[in-house]
Design an enzyme around this catalytic site. Structure first.
Site, PDB file in Angstrom:
ATOM      1  N   TYR A  94     121.215  40.896  11.660  1.00 20.04           N
ATOM      2  CA  TYR A  94     121.907  40.889   9.952  1.00 20.04           C
ATOM      3  C   TYR A  94     121.179  42.559   8.993  1.00 20.04           C
ATOM      4  CZ  TYR A  94     121.625  35.679  10.641  1.00 20.04           C
ATOM      5  OH  TYR A  94     122.478  34.325  11.406  1.00 20.04           O
ATOM      6  N   HIS A  95     121.538  43.142   9.595  1.00 20.78           N
ATOM      7  CA  HIS A  95     121.176  44.845   9.304  1.00 20.78           C
ATOM      8  C   HIS A  95     122.326  45.567   9.128  1.00 20.78           C
ATOM      9  CE1 HIS A  95     117.049  44.022  11.714  1.00 20.78           C
ATOM     10  NE2 HIS A  95     116.732  43.372  10.354  1.00 20.78           N
ATOM     11  N   PRO A  96     123.477  45.159   8.017  1.00 22.47           N
ATOM     12  CA  PRO A  96     124.356  45.841   8.232  1.00 22.47           C
ATOM     13  C   PRO A  96     124.046  47.223   7.388  1.00 22.47           C
ATOM     14  CG  PRO A  96     124.587  43.934   6.752  1.00 22.47           C
ATOM     15  CD  PRO A  96     123.333  43.761   7.541  1.00 22.47           C
TER      16      PRO A  96
ATOM     17  N   ASP B   4     125.482  48.028  12.624  1.00 24.38           N
ATOM     18  CA  ASP B   4     124.289  46.667  12.719  1.00 24.38           C
ATOM     19  C   ASP B   4     123.392  46.486  13.821  1.00 24.38           C
ATOM     20  OD1 ASP B   4     123.212  44.334  11.415  1.00 24.38           O
ATOM     21  OD2 ASP B   4     124.738  43.138  12.026  1.00 24.38           O
ATOM     22  N   HIS B   5     122.287  45.419  13.944  1.00 24.21           N
ATOM     23  CA  HIS B   5     121.595  45.517  14.709  1.00 24.21           C
ATOM     24  C   HIS B   5     121.960  44.022  15.032  1.00 24.21           C
ATOM     25  CE1 HIS B   5     117.583  48.239  13.574  1.00 24.21           C
ATOM     26  NE2 HIS B   5     118.817  48.956  14.681  1.00 24.21           N
TER      27      HIS B   5
END
Length: 554
Positions: free
Chosen positions: A469-471, A295-296
Protein backbone atom coordinates in the site's frame (compact mmCIF):
# COMPACT_ATOMS: atom_id res chain seq x y z
CA UNK A 1 -22.90 24.59 0.93
CA UNK A 2 -25.26 27.51 0.32
CA UNK A 3 -22.60 29.95 1.48
CA UNK A 4 -19.81 31.36 -0.67
CA UNK A 5 -16.56 29.47 -0.06
CA UNK A 6 -13.40 31.39 -0.85
CA UNK A 7 -9.85 31.44 0.51
CA UNK A 8 -6.31 32.32 -0.45
CA UNK A 9 -5.37 28.64 -0.62
CA UNK A 10 -7.71 25.75 -1.38
CA UNK A 11 -6.27 22.33 -0.54
CA UNK A 12 -7.89 19.24 -2.04
CA UNK A 13 -7.43 16.36 0.41
CA UNK A 14 -6.98 16.20 4.18
CA UNK A 15 -4.38 13.44 4.00
CA UNK A 16 -0.75 13.21 5.08
CA UNK A 17 0.58 16.07 2.94
CA UNK A 18 -2.64 18.10 3.00
CA UNK A 19 -2.76 18.24 6.80
CA UNK A 20 0.88 19.36 7.00
CA UNK A 21 0.22 22.01 4.34
CA UNK A 22 -2.84 23.30 6.17
CA UNK A 23 -0.87 23.61 9.39
CA UNK A 24 2.06 25.49 7.85
CA UNK A 25 0.10 27.73 5.45
CA UNK A 26 -2.26 28.85 8.21
CA UNK A 27 0.52 29.70 10.68
CA UNK A 28 0.46 33.21 9.21
CA UNK A 29 -2.94 34.69 10.17
CA UNK A 30 -2.92 36.73 6.94
CA UNK A 31 -3.40 33.52 4.91
CA UNK A 32 -6.87 32.01 4.68
CA UNK A 33 -7.01 28.26 3.95
CA UNK A 34 -9.82 25.86 3.08
CA UNK A 35 -9.26 22.09 3.10
CA UNK A 36 -11.69 19.95 1.11
CA UNK A 37 -12.12 16.30 2.13
CA UNK A 38 -14.39 13.62 0.66
CA UNK A 39 -14.47 11.55 3.86
CA UNK A 40 -15.74 12.29 7.33
CA UNK A 41 -14.57 12.17 10.92
CA UNK A 42 -11.71 10.02 12.16
CA UNK A 43 -13.22 9.73 15.64
CA UNK A 44 -13.63 6.28 17.19
CA UNK A 45 -11.49 3.38 18.40
CA UNK A 46 -11.28 1.55 15.07
CA UNK A 47 -9.06 4.34 13.73
CA UNK A 48 -7.46 5.62 16.92
CA UNK A 49 -6.49 2.25 18.50
CA UNK A 50 -3.17 1.22 16.90
CA UNK A 51 -3.68 -2.55 16.93
CA UNK A 52 -6.98 -2.20 15.01
CA UNK A 53 -5.39 -0.67 11.89
CA UNK A 54 -6.37 -3.50 9.53
CA UNK A 55 -10.09 -2.88 10.18
CA UNK A 56 -10.73 0.66 8.85
CA UNK A 57 -8.69 0.12 5.70
CA UNK A 58 -11.23 -2.54 4.74
CA UNK A 59 -14.33 -0.45 5.51
CA UNK A 60 -16.13 1.51 2.79
CA UNK A 61 -16.76 4.28 5.32
CA UNK A 62 -13.03 5.01 5.52
CA UNK A 63 -11.60 3.57 2.29
CA UNK A 64 -12.11 4.49 -1.36
CA UNK A 65 -12.39 0.81 -2.24
CA UNK A 66 -10.14 0.86 -5.29
CA UNK A 67 -8.93 -2.30 -7.01
CA UNK A 68 -6.38 -2.79 -9.73
CA UNK A 69 -7.22 -3.98 -13.19
CA UNK A 70 -6.29 -7.65 -13.68
CA UNK A 71 -2.53 -7.74 -13.21
CA UNK A 72 -1.07 -9.63 -16.21
CA UNK A 73 2.03 -10.94 -14.42
CA UNK A 74 0.13 -12.13 -11.34
CA UNK A 75 -2.23 -14.51 -13.10
CA UNK A 76 -4.84 -11.83 -13.69
CA UNK A 77 -5.39 -11.18 -9.99
CA UNK A 78 -7.03 -7.88 -9.00
CA UNK A 79 -5.35 -6.45 -5.91
CA UNK A 80 -6.96 -4.04 -3.49
CA UNK A 81 -5.62 -0.48 -3.32
CA UNK A 82 -6.76 0.96 0.02
CA UNK A 83 -6.70 4.77 0.22
CA UNK A 84 -8.02 6.72 3.18
CA UNK A 85 -11.39 8.40 2.64
CA UNK A 86 -11.46 10.12 6.02
CA UNK A 87 -9.96 13.11 7.81
CA UNK A 88 -6.24 12.30 7.96
CA UNK A 89 -6.41 10.38 4.67
CA UNK A 90 -4.29 7.25 4.56
CA UNK A 91 -2.46 8.31 7.73
CA UNK A 92 -5.73 7.44 9.50
CA UNK A 93 -5.95 3.91 8.08
CA UNK A 94 -2.31 2.88 7.56
CA UNK A 95 -0.12 0.60 9.67
CA UNK A 96 1.54 3.61 11.37
CA UNK A 97 5.06 2.42 10.47
CA UNK A 98 7.41 5.40 10.24
CA UNK A 99 10.28 5.31 7.75
CA UNK A 100 11.98 8.40 6.38
CA UNK A 101 13.53 6.64 3.41
CA UNK A 102 17.22 6.31 2.68
CA UNK A 103 19.37 9.37 2.04
CA UNK A 104 20.20 8.03 -1.43
CA UNK A 105 16.50 8.05 -2.33
CA UNK A 106 16.38 11.82 -2.16
CA UNK A 107 19.70 12.31 -3.88
CA UNK A 108 18.26 10.17 -6.68
CA UNK A 109 15.22 12.47 -6.82
CA UNK A 110 17.56 15.39 -7.40
CA UNK A 111 19.45 13.48 -10.10
CA UNK A 112 16.08 12.91 -11.80
CA UNK A 113 15.39 16.64 -11.98
CA UNK A 114 13.90 17.45 -8.56
CA UNK A 115 16.39 20.23 -7.84
CA UNK A 116 16.49 21.18 -4.17
CA UNK A 117 15.09 17.85 -2.95
CA UNK A 118 18.38 16.08 -2.21
CA UNK A 119 18.99 14.54 1.20
CA UNK A 120 20.86 17.59 2.44
CA UNK A 121 17.74 19.65 1.64
CA UNK A 122 15.07 17.36 3.09
CA UNK A 123 16.80 16.33 6.33
CA UNK A 124 16.15 19.72 7.99
CA UNK A 125 12.42 19.32 7.21
CA UNK A 126 12.36 15.84 8.70
CA UNK A 127 13.85 17.33 11.84
CA UNK A 128 11.28 20.14 11.84
CA UNK A 129 8.32 17.80 11.58
CA UNK A 130 9.32 15.23 14.22
CA UNK A 131 9.30 14.77 17.93
CA UNK A 132 11.39 11.61 18.08
CA UNK A 133 11.25 9.45 21.19
CA UNK A 134 14.38 7.29 21.26
CA UNK A 135 15.90 8.38 17.95
CA UNK A 136 19.55 9.22 17.27
CA UNK A 137 20.61 12.58 18.69
CA UNK A 138 21.51 15.14 16.04
CA UNK A 139 19.69 13.28 13.30
CA UNK A 140 16.15 13.50 14.63
CA UNK A 141 13.69 16.24 15.48
CA UNK A 142 12.77 16.98 19.08
CA UNK A 143 9.88 19.48 18.97
CA UNK A 144 7.84 18.86 15.79
CA UNK A 145 4.13 18.07 15.52
CA UNK A 146 4.64 14.40 14.59
CA UNK A 147 5.40 12.13 17.55
CA UNK A 148 7.43 9.06 16.58
CA UNK A 149 7.75 6.30 19.16
CA UNK A 150 8.92 2.73 19.63
CA UNK A 151 7.10 -0.28 21.02
CA UNK A 152 8.01 -1.78 24.38
CA UNK A 153 9.21 -5.03 22.74
CA UNK A 154 7.82 -7.17 25.54
CA UNK A 155 7.49 -10.17 23.25
CA UNK A 156 10.79 -12.12 23.13
CA UNK A 157 10.39 -12.70 19.40
CA UNK A 158 11.19 -9.05 18.62
CA UNK A 159 14.68 -9.22 20.08
CA UNK A 160 15.23 -12.72 18.74
CA UNK A 161 14.62 -11.50 15.20
CA UNK A 162 17.14 -8.67 15.56
CA UNK A 163 19.68 -11.01 17.15
CA UNK A 164 19.19 -13.50 14.31
CA UNK A 165 20.02 -10.76 11.85
CA UNK A 166 23.20 -10.00 13.76
CA UNK A 167 24.14 -13.69 13.89
CA UNK A 168 23.65 -13.90 10.14
CA UNK A 169 26.29 -11.19 9.71
CA UNK A 170 24.17 -8.09 9.26
CA UNK A 171 24.67 -4.88 11.23
CA UNK A 172 22.38 -3.80 14.03
CA UNK A 173 21.26 -0.19 13.78
CA UNK A 174 20.14 1.86 16.75
CA UNK A 175 18.02 4.09 14.51
CA UNK A 176 17.23 3.24 10.89
CA UNK A 177 15.78 6.76 10.56
CA UNK A 178 19.09 8.24 11.71
CA UNK A 179 22.56 7.97 10.22
CA UNK A 180 22.38 4.26 9.37
CA UNK A 181 19.35 2.64 7.79
CA UNK A 182 21.03 -0.63 6.94
CA UNK A 183 20.65 -3.38 9.52
CA UNK A 184 18.22 -4.80 12.04
CA UNK A 185 16.64 -2.97 14.94
CA UNK A 186 13.56 -1.52 16.57
CA UNK A 187 10.80 -0.29 14.27
CA UNK A 188 9.23 3.12 14.78
CA UNK A 189 5.57 4.07 14.67
CA UNK A 190 3.43 7.20 14.54
CA UNK A 191 1.79 6.47 17.88
CA UNK A 192 1.64 8.82 20.83
CA UNK A 193 0.31 8.03 24.29
CA UNK A 194 -1.24 4.85 22.97
CA UNK A 195 -3.12 6.56 20.15
CA UNK A 196 -2.63 6.69 16.39
CA UNK A 197 -0.74 9.92 15.73
CA UNK A 198 -2.06 10.56 12.25
CA UNK A 199 -1.46 13.72 10.24
CA UNK A 200 -4.94 14.78 11.38
CA UNK A 201 -4.03 14.47 15.07
CA UNK A 202 -0.54 15.91 14.62
CA UNK A 203 -1.26 18.79 12.24
CA UNK A 204 -4.85 19.43 11.22
CA UNK A 205 -6.71 19.41 14.53
CA UNK A 206 -4.32 21.84 16.27
CA UNK A 207 -4.42 24.11 13.20
CA UNK A 208 -8.23 24.10 13.08
CA UNK A 209 -8.20 26.16 16.27
CA UNK A 210 -7.05 29.07 14.08
CA UNK A 211 -9.79 31.25 12.62
CA UNK A 212 -8.11 31.38 9.20
CA UNK A 213 -8.36 27.62 8.52
CA UNK A 214 -11.55 25.78 7.59
CA UNK A 215 -12.17 22.08 6.92
CA UNK A 216 -15.09 21.11 4.66
CA UNK A 217 -15.89 17.37 4.73
CA UNK A 218 -18.18 15.18 2.67
CA UNK A 219 -17.46 16.98 -0.61
CA UNK A 220 -16.23 15.44 -3.86
CA UNK A 221 -13.80 17.45 -5.96
CA UNK A 222 -15.05 17.04 -9.55
CA UNK A 223 -12.63 19.28 -11.40
CA UNK A 224 -10.38 22.29 -11.08
CA UNK A 225 -11.85 25.52 -12.44
CA UNK A 226 -9.58 27.30 -14.94
CA UNK A 227 -9.53 30.70 -16.57
CA UNK A 228 -7.41 29.81 -19.57
CA UNK A 229 -4.48 28.00 -17.98
CA UNK A 230 -4.86 29.74 -14.62
CA UNK A 231 -6.54 27.76 -11.84
CA UNK A 232 -9.22 29.77 -10.06
CA UNK A 233 -10.86 27.23 -7.76
CA UNK A 234 -12.28 23.74 -7.32
CA UNK A 235 -15.71 22.55 -8.45
CA UNK A 236 -17.10 20.31 -5.71
CA UNK A 237 -20.25 18.24 -5.29
CA UNK A 238 -22.13 17.62 -2.07
CA UNK A 239 -25.21 15.52 -2.63
CA UNK A 240 -26.75 16.83 -5.83
CA UNK A 241 -25.30 20.33 -5.52
CA UNK A 242 -22.31 21.67 -7.44
CA UNK A 243 -20.37 24.66 -6.16
CA UNK A 244 -17.06 26.33 -6.97
CA UNK A 245 -14.71 26.93 -4.05
CA UNK A 246 -12.65 29.95 -5.12
CA UNK A 247 -8.90 30.13 -4.60
CA UNK A 248 -7.62 33.70 -4.56
CA UNK A 249 -3.99 32.59 -4.74
CA UNK A 250 -3.58 28.86 -5.41
CA UNK A 251 -5.25 25.49 -5.69
CA UNK A 252 -3.15 22.74 -4.09
CA UNK A 253 -4.01 19.16 -5.03
CA UNK A 254 -3.11 16.71 -2.25
CA UNK A 255 -5.60 13.98 -3.04
CA UNK A 256 -3.27 10.91 -3.24
CA UNK A 257 -1.32 9.21 -5.99
CA UNK A 258 -4.61 7.80 -7.29
CA UNK A 259 -7.01 10.74 -7.00
CA UNK A 260 -4.58 13.58 -7.77
CA UNK A 261 -3.88 12.45 -11.35
CA UNK A 262 -7.57 11.60 -11.77
CA UNK A 263 -8.56 15.15 -10.77
CA UNK A 264 -5.95 16.69 -13.07
CA UNK A 265 -7.17 14.62 -16.00
CA UNK A 266 -10.83 15.42 -15.33
CA UNK A 267 -9.78 19.09 -15.34
CA UNK A 268 -8.00 18.94 -18.70
CA UNK A 269 -4.41 18.34 -17.61
CA UNK A 270 -3.00 15.13 -19.03
CA UNK A 271 -2.23 13.35 -22.29
CA UNK A 272 -4.23 15.31 -24.86
CA UNK A 273 -5.34 12.30 -26.91
CA UNK A 274 -6.66 10.50 -23.83
CA UNK A 275 -8.55 13.56 -22.60
CA UNK A 276 -10.09 14.21 -25.99
CA UNK A 277 -11.25 10.60 -26.19
CA UNK A 278 -13.25 11.19 -22.99
CA UNK A 279 -14.71 14.49 -24.22
CA UNK A 280 -12.54 16.63 -21.94
CA UNK A 281 -11.20 19.97 -23.15
CA UNK A 282 -7.40 20.11 -22.97
CA UNK A 283 -5.90 22.77 -20.71
CA UNK A 284 -2.33 21.42 -20.70
CA UNK A 285 -0.97 18.45 -22.65
CA UNK A 286 1.07 16.62 -19.98
CA UNK A 287 1.47 12.97 -21.01
CA UNK A 288 3.12 12.12 -17.66
CA UNK A 289 -0.09 12.58 -15.66
CA UNK A 290 -1.05 9.17 -14.27
CA UNK A 291 2.14 7.49 -15.51
CA UNK A 292 5.17 6.32 -13.49
CA UNK A 293 2.94 4.50 -10.94
CA UNK A 294 5.06 2.58 -8.44
CA UNK A 295 4.46 0.51 -5.31
CA UNK A 296 6.05 -1.96 -2.91
CA UNK A 297 4.96 -5.59 -2.94
CA UNK A 298 5.50 -8.02 -0.09
CA UNK A 299 4.95 -11.64 0.90
CA UNK A 300 4.46 -13.13 4.35
CA UNK A 301 7.10 -15.71 5.23
CA UNK A 302 5.43 -17.59 8.07
CA UNK A 303 6.61 -20.00 10.76
CA UNK A 304 5.06 -22.07 13.49
CA UNK A 305 6.19 -21.28 17.03
CA UNK A 306 7.43 -23.78 19.60
CA UNK A 307 6.53 -21.40 22.40
CA UNK A 308 3.08 -19.91 23.17
CA UNK A 309 4.33 -16.33 22.96
CA UNK A 310 2.65 -15.16 19.76
CA UNK A 311 -0.57 -13.23 19.22
CA UNK A 312 -2.36 -16.13 17.57
CA UNK A 313 -4.32 -16.88 20.74
CA UNK A 314 -5.44 -13.23 20.86
CA UNK A 315 -7.34 -13.21 17.56
CA UNK A 316 -10.69 -14.46 18.90
CA UNK A 317 -13.65 -12.21 19.70
CA UNK A 318 -13.27 -12.41 23.49
CA UNK A 319 -9.57 -11.59 23.35
CA UNK A 320 -10.19 -8.70 20.97
CA UNK A 321 -12.88 -7.34 23.28
CA UNK A 322 -10.47 -7.49 26.24
CA UNK A 323 -7.73 -5.74 24.23
CA UNK A 324 -10.20 -3.06 23.14
CA UNK A 325 -11.51 -2.45 26.65
CA UNK A 326 -7.99 -2.22 28.07
CA UNK A 327 -7.12 0.36 25.44
CA UNK A 328 -10.36 2.32 25.68
CA UNK A 329 -10.40 2.73 29.45
CA UNK A 330 -6.76 2.44 30.48
CA UNK A 331 -4.66 3.13 27.32
CA UNK A 332 -2.56 0.06 27.99
CA UNK A 333 -2.06 -3.48 26.77
CA UNK A 334 -1.65 -4.80 23.24
CA UNK A 335 -3.94 -2.12 21.80
CA UNK A 336 -1.36 0.66 22.14
CA UNK A 337 0.98 -0.81 19.49
CA UNK A 338 0.68 -1.71 15.82
CA UNK A 339 2.74 -4.81 16.79
CA UNK A 340 5.40 -4.07 14.14
CA UNK A 341 8.18 -3.46 16.66
CA UNK A 342 11.23 -4.98 14.94
CA UNK A 343 12.49 -4.60 11.40
CA UNK A 344 15.38 -4.92 9.04
CA UNK A 345 16.82 -3.21 5.96
CA UNK A 346 19.34 -5.24 3.98
CA UNK A 347 20.78 -5.51 0.48
CA UNK A 348 20.04 -8.31 -1.98
CA UNK A 349 23.61 -8.62 -3.26
CA UNK A 350 27.10 -7.19 -3.33
CA UNK A 351 27.20 -4.19 -5.63
CA UNK A 352 23.92 -2.80 -4.32
CA UNK A 353 24.92 0.44 -2.61
CA UNK A 354 22.11 0.74 -0.06
CA UNK A 355 19.28 -1.46 1.24
CA UNK A 356 16.74 -2.76 -1.25
CA UNK A 357 14.90 -5.19 1.05
CA UNK A 358 12.66 -4.27 3.98
CA UNK A 359 11.42 -6.52 6.79
CA UNK A 360 8.44 -5.93 9.06
CA UNK A 361 8.39 -8.53 11.84
CA UNK A 362 5.03 -9.55 13.33
CA UNK A 363 4.64 -11.98 16.29
CA UNK A 364 1.57 -13.60 14.71
CA UNK A 365 0.85 -15.77 11.68
CA UNK A 366 -2.14 -14.14 10.06
CA UNK A 367 -3.87 -14.08 6.72
CA UNK A 368 -4.28 -11.00 4.58
CA UNK A 369 -7.63 -10.23 6.25
CA UNK A 370 -6.15 -10.41 9.77
CA UNK A 371 -7.52 -13.85 10.71
CA UNK A 372 -5.29 -16.65 11.98
CA UNK A 373 -3.28 -18.49 9.34
CA UNK A 374 -2.90 -21.62 11.49
CA UNK A 375 -4.65 -23.17 14.48
CA UNK A 376 -1.56 -22.85 16.67
CA UNK A 377 1.05 -20.27 17.55
CA UNK A 378 3.05 -18.73 14.74
CA UNK A 379 4.80 -15.59 13.49
CA UNK A 380 5.79 -13.98 10.21
CA UNK A 381 8.00 -11.49 8.47
CA UNK A 382 6.66 -9.25 5.72
CA UNK A 383 9.39 -8.93 3.14
CA UNK A 384 9.74 -7.37 -0.28
CA UNK A 385 12.10 -5.46 -2.58
CA UNK A 386 12.19 -1.68 -2.34
CA UNK A 387 13.05 -0.54 -5.87
CA UNK A 388 11.09 -2.45 -8.45
CA UNK A 389 11.71 -1.35 -12.06
CA UNK A 390 8.04 -2.04 -12.93
CA UNK A 391 5.87 0.96 -13.73
CA UNK A 392 2.12 1.24 -14.10
CA UNK A 393 -0.51 3.90 -14.62
CA UNK A 394 -3.68 5.55 -13.39
CA UNK A 395 -6.08 6.48 -16.18
CA UNK A 396 -9.65 7.63 -16.59
CA UNK A 397 -12.38 5.08 -17.06
CA UNK A 398 -14.63 7.83 -18.41
CA UNK A 399 -15.17 11.55 -18.12
CA UNK A 400 -17.60 10.98 -15.24
CA UNK A 401 -16.02 12.06 -11.90
CA UNK A 402 -18.08 9.39 -10.10
CA UNK A 403 -16.31 6.55 -11.92
CA UNK A 404 -13.26 4.98 -10.30
CA UNK A 405 -10.08 5.36 -12.34
CA UNK A 406 -8.34 2.44 -14.00
CA UNK A 407 -5.35 1.38 -11.91
CA UNK A 408 -2.74 -0.93 -13.37
CA UNK A 409 0.57 -1.29 -11.52
CA UNK A 410 1.99 -3.79 -14.03
CA UNK A 411 3.48 -5.59 -11.04
CA UNK A 412 6.36 -8.05 -11.56
CA UNK A 413 6.80 -7.10 -15.22
CA UNK A 414 10.62 -7.28 -15.09
CA UNK A 415 12.90 -10.26 -14.58
CA UNK A 416 14.63 -8.30 -11.82
CA UNK A 417 11.40 -8.29 -9.79
CA UNK A 418 11.38 -12.08 -9.69
CA UNK A 419 15.10 -12.40 -8.94
CA UNK A 420 14.82 -9.86 -6.11
CA UNK A 421 11.83 -11.61 -4.57
CA UNK A 422 13.56 -14.99 -4.68
CA UNK A 423 16.51 -13.38 -2.90
CA UNK A 424 14.13 -11.96 -0.28
CA UNK A 425 12.72 -15.39 0.54
CA UNK A 426 16.04 -17.22 0.56
CA UNK A 427 17.76 -14.60 2.70
CA UNK A 428 14.82 -14.70 5.11
CA UNK A 429 15.10 -18.46 5.45
CA UNK A 430 18.79 -18.13 6.25
CA UNK A 431 18.06 -15.59 9.00
CA UNK A 432 15.45 -17.89 10.50
CA UNK A 433 18.01 -20.73 10.83
CA UNK A 434 20.17 -18.68 13.21
CA UNK A 435 20.61 -19.75 16.84
CA UNK A 436 18.49 -16.89 18.18
CA UNK A 437 15.42 -18.24 16.40
CA UNK A 438 15.98 -21.92 17.23
CA UNK A 439 13.93 -21.79 20.48
CA UNK A 440 10.96 -20.49 18.53
CA UNK A 441 10.88 -21.79 14.94
CA UNK A 442 8.66 -24.82 14.50
CA UNK A 443 8.51 -25.40 10.77
CA UNK A 444 7.91 -23.11 7.83
CA UNK A 445 4.24 -22.52 7.04
CA UNK A 446 4.66 -20.36 3.94
CA UNK A 447 6.03 -20.66 1.33
CA UNK A 448 6.63 -24.12 2.93
CA UNK A 449 9.65 -26.38 3.00
CA UNK A 450 8.81 -27.91 -0.37
CA UNK A 451 9.08 -24.56 -2.18
CA UNK A 452 12.80 -24.59 -2.94
CA UNK A 453 13.20 -24.26 -6.70
CA UNK A 454 12.91 -20.96 -8.53
CA UNK A 455 9.71 -22.18 -10.16
CA UNK A 456 8.12 -23.16 -6.85
CA UNK A 457 9.05 -19.85 -5.24
CA UNK A 458 7.75 -17.98 -8.27
CA UNK A 459 4.42 -19.82 -8.01
CA UNK A 460 4.15 -18.76 -4.36
CA UNK A 461 4.93 -15.15 -5.23
CA UNK A 462 2.47 -15.09 -8.12
CA UNK A 463 -0.40 -16.35 -5.98
CA UNK A 464 0.36 -14.76 -2.61
CA UNK A 465 2.18 -11.45 -3.12
CA UNK A 466 0.26 -8.41 -1.90
CA UNK A 467 0.68 -4.67 -2.07
CA UNK A 468 2.29 -2.94 0.88
CA UNK A 469 0.00 0.00 0.00
CA UNK A 470 2.70 2.45 -1.05
CA UNK A 471 1.47 3.82 -4.41
CA UNK A 472 3.28 6.92 -5.66
CA UNK A 473 4.83 8.67 -8.64
CA UNK A 474 1.82 9.50 -10.84
CA UNK A 475 2.47 13.28 -11.03
CA UNK A 476 6.23 13.03 -11.18
CA UNK A 477 8.39 15.97 -10.19
CA UNK A 478 11.13 16.97 -12.60
CA UNK A 479 12.62 19.85 -14.52
CA UNK A 480 10.18 22.13 -16.34
CA UNK A 481 11.58 21.07 -19.73
CA UNK A 482 11.06 17.36 -19.02
CA UNK A 483 8.18 16.29 -21.28
CA UNK A 484 7.14 13.53 -18.86
CA UNK A 485 7.32 15.55 -15.65
CA UNK A 486 4.02 16.83 -14.28
CA UNK A 487 5.24 19.29 -11.64
CA UNK A 488 8.44 21.29 -11.40
CA UNK A 489 10.66 21.29 -8.28
CA UNK A 490 8.37 23.93 -6.76
CA UNK A 491 5.42 21.52 -7.16
CA UNK A 492 3.79 23.75 -9.81
CA UNK A 493 1.85 21.92 -12.52
CA UNK A 494 3.85 22.55 -15.68
CA UNK A 495 1.92 24.43 -18.35
CA UNK A 496 -0.54 26.00 -15.89
CA UNK A 497 -0.60 28.73 -13.26
CA UNK A 498 -1.76 28.86 -9.65
CA UNK A 499 -1.99 25.12 -9.16
CA UNK A 500 0.38 22.69 -7.48
CA UNK A 501 0.38 19.02 -6.57
CA UNK A 502 1.74 18.16 -3.14
CA UNK A 503 1.55 14.50 -2.11
CA UNK A 504 3.19 11.13 -2.83
CA UNK A 505 2.21 11.37 -6.50
CA UNK A 506 5.11 13.79 -7.10
CA UNK A 507 7.81 11.30 -6.00
CA UNK A 508 10.11 10.72 -8.99
CA UNK A 509 11.04 7.33 -7.52
CA UNK A 510 9.61 5.37 -4.61
CA UNK A 511 11.51 5.69 -1.34
CA UNK A 512 12.88 2.92 0.86
CA UNK A 513 10.15 1.86 3.25
CA UNK A 514 6.70 3.10 4.15
CA UNK A 515 5.51 6.32 2.53
CA UNK A 516 3.64 8.21 5.26
CA UNK A 517 6.79 9.96 6.51
CA UNK A 518 7.97 11.13 3.06
CA UNK A 519 4.42 12.24 2.21
CA UNK A 520 4.27 14.48 5.27
CA UNK A 521 7.77 15.71 4.43
CA UNK A 522 6.55 16.81 0.99
CA UNK A 523 3.80 18.87 2.64
CA UNK A 524 6.27 20.47 5.04
CA UNK A 525 8.83 21.44 2.41
CA UNK A 526 6.26 22.51 -0.18
CA UNK A 527 4.64 24.87 2.35
CA UNK A 528 7.83 26.94 2.57
CA UNK A 529 8.09 26.96 -1.23
CA UNK A 530 4.48 28.11 -1.62
CA UNK A 531 4.92 30.87 0.95
CA UNK A 532 8.11 32.08 -0.73
CA UNK A 533 10.22 31.42 2.35
CA UNK A 534 13.91 30.68 2.21
CA UNK A 535 14.41 26.93 2.55
CA UNK A 536 15.77 25.63 5.83
CA UNK A 537 19.59 25.60 5.77
CA UNK A 538 20.93 22.48 4.08
CA UNK A 539 22.49 19.78 6.24
CA UNK A 540 26.10 18.64 5.93
CA UNK A 541 25.50 15.35 7.76
CA UNK A 542 26.70 12.25 5.91
CA UNK A 543 24.67 9.03 6.06
CA UNK A 544 26.33 5.66 6.62
CA UNK A 545 26.94 3.50 3.57
CA UNK A 546 28.45 0.06 4.08
CA UNK A 547 32.12 0.56 3.18
CA UNK A 548 32.26 -2.92 1.62
CA UNK A 549 29.05 -2.63 -0.39
CA UNK A 550 30.79 -3.25 -3.71
CA UNK A 551 32.19 -6.61 -2.65
CA UNK A 552 29.93 -7.79 0.18
CA UNK A 553 26.19 -8.39 0.56
CA UNK A 554 26.43 -7.84 4.33
Amino acid sequence: MSEILEADFVIVGAGSAGCALAYRLSEDPRNSVIVLERGGTDAGPLIQMPIAFSIPMNMSRYDWGFKTEPEPHLGGRRLVVPRGKVVGGSSSVNGMVYVRGHARDFDTWEEMGATGWGFRNVLPYYKRMETSHGGEAGWRGTDGPLHVTRGRQQNPLYQAFVEAGREAGYPVTADYNGRQQEGFGAMEMTVWQGRRWSAANAYLKPALKRPNLRLVTGVSAERIAFDGTKATGVVVRKGGTLQTVTARREVIVAASSINSPKLLMLSGVGAAADLTAHGIDVIADRPGVGRNLQDHLEVYVQYGSKQPVTLNNRLGLLSKAWIGANWLFLRRGLGVSNQFESCGFIRTAAGVAYPDIQYHFLPAAVRYDGTAAIDRHGFQVHVGPMRSPSRGSVSLRSGDPADDPKILFNYMSHDKDWADFRACIRLTREIMTQAAMEPFVDGEIAPGADAQSDAAIDDFIRSEVESAYHPCGTCRMGSADDAHAVVDPECRVIGTQNIRVVDSSIFPQITNGNLNGPSILVGEKAADIILGKDPLPASNQEPWINPDWQTSQR
